[in-house]
Design a protein around this motif. Structure first.
Motif, PDB file in Angstrom:
ATOM      1  N   UNK A   2      47.144  43.224  78.829  1.00 55.07           N
ATOM      2  CA  UNK A   2      45.748  43.226  79.202  1.00 55.07           C
ATOM      3  C   UNK A   2      44.866  43.470  77.979  1.00 55.07           C
ATOM      4  N   UNK A   3      43.563  43.058  78.018  1.00 57.12           N
ATOM      5  CA  UNK A   3      42.691  43.201  76.851  1.00 57.12           C
ATOM      6  C   UNK A   3      42.723  44.614  76.306  1.00 57.12           C
ATOM      7  N   UNK A   4      42.912  44.715  74.979  1.00 52.41           N
ATOM      8  CA  UNK A   4      43.084  46.036  74.394  1.00 52.41           C
ATOM      9  C   UNK A   4      42.498  46.100  72.997  1.00 52.41           C
ATOM     10  N   UNK A   5      42.804  45.105  72.173  1.00 50.02           N
ATOM     11  CA  UNK A   5      42.490  45.187  70.759  1.00 50.02           C
ATOM     12  C   UNK A   5      40.992  45.308  70.497  1.00 50.02           C
ATOM     13  N   UNK A   6      40.144  44.578  71.252  1.00 47.81           N
ATOM     14  CA  UNK A   6      38.706  44.635  71.013  1.00 47.81           C
ATOM     15  C   UNK A   6      38.161  46.031  71.267  1.00 47.81           C
ATOM     16  N   UNK A 204      61.197  45.483  81.833  1.00 50.14           N
ATOM     17  CA  UNK A 204      60.099  45.497  80.863  1.00 50.14           C
ATOM     18  C   UNK A 204      59.240  46.720  81.100  1.00 50.14           C
ATOM     19  N   UNK A 205      58.591  47.190  80.048  1.00 48.72           N
ATOM     20  CA  UNK A 205      57.618  48.267  80.199  1.00 48.72           C
ATOM     21  C   UNK A 205      56.462  47.766  81.067  1.00 48.72           C
ATOM     22  N   UNK A 206      55.815  48.660  81.818  1.00 50.75           N
ATOM     23  CA  UNK A 206      54.703  48.224  82.680  1.00 50.75           C
ATOM     24  C   UNK A 206      53.635  47.427  81.941  1.00 50.75           C
ATOM     25  N   UNK A 207      53.309  47.835  80.706  1.00 51.22           N
ATOM     26  CA  UNK A 207      52.286  47.130  79.935  1.00 51.22           C
ATOM     27  C   UNK A 207      52.720  45.717  79.575  1.00 51.22           C
ATOM     28  N   UNK A 208      54.025  45.491  79.415  1.00 45.31           N
ATOM     29  CA  UNK A 208      54.546  44.158  79.136  1.00 45.31           C
ATOM     30  C   UNK A 208      54.607  43.335  80.411  1.00 45.31           C
ATOM     31  N   UNK A 209      55.034  43.982  81.496  1.00 46.57           N
ATOM     32  CA  UNK A 209      55.208  43.277  82.767  1.00 46.57           C
ATOM     33  C   UNK A 209      53.889  42.824  83.377  1.00 46.57           C
ATOM     34  N   UNK A 210      52.811  43.571  83.102  1.00 52.31           N
ATOM     35  CA  UNK A 210      51.546  43.370  83.810  1.00 52.31           C
ATOM     36  C   UNK A 210      51.037  41.942  83.782  1.00 52.31           C
ATOM     37  N   UNK A 211      51.025  41.323  82.607  1.00 52.86           N
ATOM     38  CA  UNK A 211      50.434  39.985  82.503  1.00 52.86           C
ATOM     39  C   UNK A 211      51.210  38.963  83.318  1.00 52.86           C
ATOM     40  N   UNK A 213      53.336  39.750  86.069  1.00 53.80           N
ATOM     41  CA  UNK A 213      53.301  40.106  87.490  1.00 53.80           C
ATOM     42  C   UNK A 213      51.919  39.815  88.069  1.00 53.80           C
ATOM     43  N   UNK A 214      50.873  40.235  87.357  1.00 54.88           N
ATOM     44  CA  UNK A 214      49.514  40.002  87.843  1.00 54.88           C
ATOM     45  C   UNK A 214      49.190  38.517  87.926  1.00 54.88           C
ATOM     46  N   UNK A 215      49.817  37.727  87.039  1.00 55.39           N
ATOM     47  CA  UNK A 215      49.578  36.284  87.046  1.00 55.39           C
ATOM     48  C   UNK A 215      50.468  35.523  88.006  1.00 55.39           C
ATOM     49  N   UNK A 216      51.377  36.228  88.696  1.00 52.44           N
ATOM     50  CA  UNK A 216      52.223  35.580  89.693  1.00 52.44           C
ATOM     51  C   UNK A 216      53.444  34.879  89.130  1.00 52.44           C
ATOM     52  N   UNK A 217      53.693  35.015  87.821  1.00 53.24           N
ATOM     53  CA  UNK A 217      54.843  34.339  87.223  1.00 53.24           C
ATOM     54  C   UNK A 217      56.150  35.083  87.479  1.00 53.24           C
ATOM     55  N   UNK A 218      56.045  36.409  87.643  1.00 55.00           N
ATOM     56  CA  UNK A 218      57.220  37.228  87.912  1.00 55.00           C
ATOM     57  C   UNK A 218      56.905  38.223  89.014  1.00 55.00           C
ATOM     58  N   UNK A 289      47.799  49.464  80.557  1.00 58.77           N
ATOM     59  CA  UNK A 289      49.012  49.905  81.232  1.00 58.77           C
ATOM     60  C   UNK A 289      49.904  50.786  80.392  1.00 58.77           C
ATOM     61  N   UNK A 290      49.402  51.260  79.244  1.00 58.67           N
ATOM     62  CA  UNK A 290      50.191  52.175  78.415  1.00 58.67           C
ATOM     63  C   UNK A 290      50.067  53.595  78.945  1.00 58.67           C
ATOM     64  N   UNK A 291      51.175  54.287  79.073  1.00 60.39           N
ATOM     65  CA  UNK A 291      51.183  55.658  79.561  1.00 60.39           C
ATOM     66  C   UNK A 291      51.248  56.595  78.356  1.00 60.39           C
ATOM     67  N   UNK A 292      50.085  57.047  77.899  1.00 57.88           N
ATOM     68  CA  UNK A 292      50.014  57.888  76.714  1.00 57.88           C
ATOM     69  C   UNK A 292      50.526  59.294  77.025  1.00 57.88           C
ATOM     70  N   UNK A 293      51.606  59.659  76.389  1.00 55.03           N
ATOM     71  CA  UNK A 293      52.179  61.000  76.588  1.00 55.03           C
ATOM     72  C   UNK A 293      52.641  61.532  75.243  1.00 55.03           C
TER      73      UNK A 293
END
Length: 321
Positions: A2-6, A204-211, A213-218, A289-293
């Protein structure tokens, strides 16, 4: 992802005036990621890259150096000049690889004593992924099918003895089933293999899976552990909740060579604390989707030591993988 770098670029200016008594750094910093692009280690490295280089006043270059489940990159950092200009952004298997070598009767390519952890950065369970047309609605379904068809259901890993391989081996041992292991050179390529129908499932990590799963590809069918629901997928149940007595948490950490001067280590720790305390960084990480701990100091030391003991015990329970 998901958008992050900007969002990070906007937040990074907050750290432009940050300074400590140390002259470090005096040149660009190379952050080695011991896996291919696209996986959690790569995402976390790129998340902290911009704030770090603004705060420290020198470029931070990310170098993906996959191989040996992460050992190649770990060795490169362990044997580098201990001045803080070469760092390692690694995942949980960093702790496991030396003992796995010993179990195989090999001399470890590196020892944990050659690296010093600066901070744990994230900690989260894996998400089990299948394609939308897969017959399984849960990981329990995958296990039930595997009992009928040993070694017929394939999974893609981030590399032999990497985090995905270790997590699936742990679950397979607990469920007394056998899967067909197909190793790749990182979490990103493992997901690509699943999308390309080369394998049946991956983790996959949730942050990797998100794009995907949310897009319906997996489709996500389980999480590998954790006592709390995932923020991104709160209804996703764990291995244990699905009847498989196994649990695996994937964490990322920043390391430096063991002989790195104390003041350099402290500057890195202080800088990371400032970055993590910034609300803009926290929001960007949460949206991605990163879990900062974060863990540092005595808490990190206790965590790292307990993880080493627990992981080595599991390695000998599971046996060679």
């Amino acid at each position: 992802m998901r958008p992050f770098r900007s969002a990070l670029i906007g937040a990074a200016v907050l750290f432009s005036g940050f300074a400590t008594a140390s002259d470090y750094p005096t040149q660009q910093i190379t952050m080695i990621v011991p896996l291919a692009p696209g996986g959690l280690a790569d995402i976390v490295a790129r998340a902290i890259q911009t704030p770090l280089q603004v705060a420290l006043g020198k470029p931070v270059i990310i170098e993906n150096r996959p191989g040996g489940g992460g050992a190649v990159g770990a060795v490169a950092v362990a044997r580098s000049k201990p001045d803080g200009h070469t760092l390692l952004l690694a995942l949980s298997p960093t702790i496991a690889l030396p003992e796995m070598d010993r179990l195989d009767g090999k001399k470890p390519s590196y020892e944990l004593s050659e690296l010093t952890p600066i901070a744990r950065l994230t900690a989260e369970p894996f998400v089990v992924l299948v394609r939308p047309d897969a017959p399984w609605k849960s990981f329990a379904d995958v296990v039930a099918d595997a009992r009928k068809r040993p070694n017929a259901i394939s999974f893609a890993s981030s590399g032999t003895r990497g985090s995905i391989h270790f997590a699936v081996a742990l679950a397979a041992h607990a469920a007394n089933v056998d899967f067909l292991h197909v190793p790749y050179r990182g979490g990103g390529p493992a997901v690509t293999a699943l999308l390309s129908k080369d394998v049946d499932f991956t983790l996959a990590a949730p942050s990797v899976a998100a794009q995907f799963v949310d897009g319906g590809q997996l489709r996500a069918i389980a999480r590998s552990g954790g006592d709390e629901p995932l923020k991104l997928y709160p209804k996703l149940t764990s291995f244990k909740e699905q009847g498989v007595d196994a649990s695996y948490t994937l964490w990322s950490a920043l390391y430096a060579p063991a002989a790195t001067p104390a003041d350099v280590q402290e500057k890195l720790k202080t800088t990371l604390r400032a970055i993590y305390a910034d609300p803009a960084f926290q929001k960007a990480a949460d949206d991605a989707g990163l879990d900062l701990k974060m863990l540092q100091g005595s808490d990190l030391k206790a965590f790292h030591e307990s993880e080493e003991v627990a992981t080595n015990k599991l390695i000998h329970i599971i046996g060679k993988i």
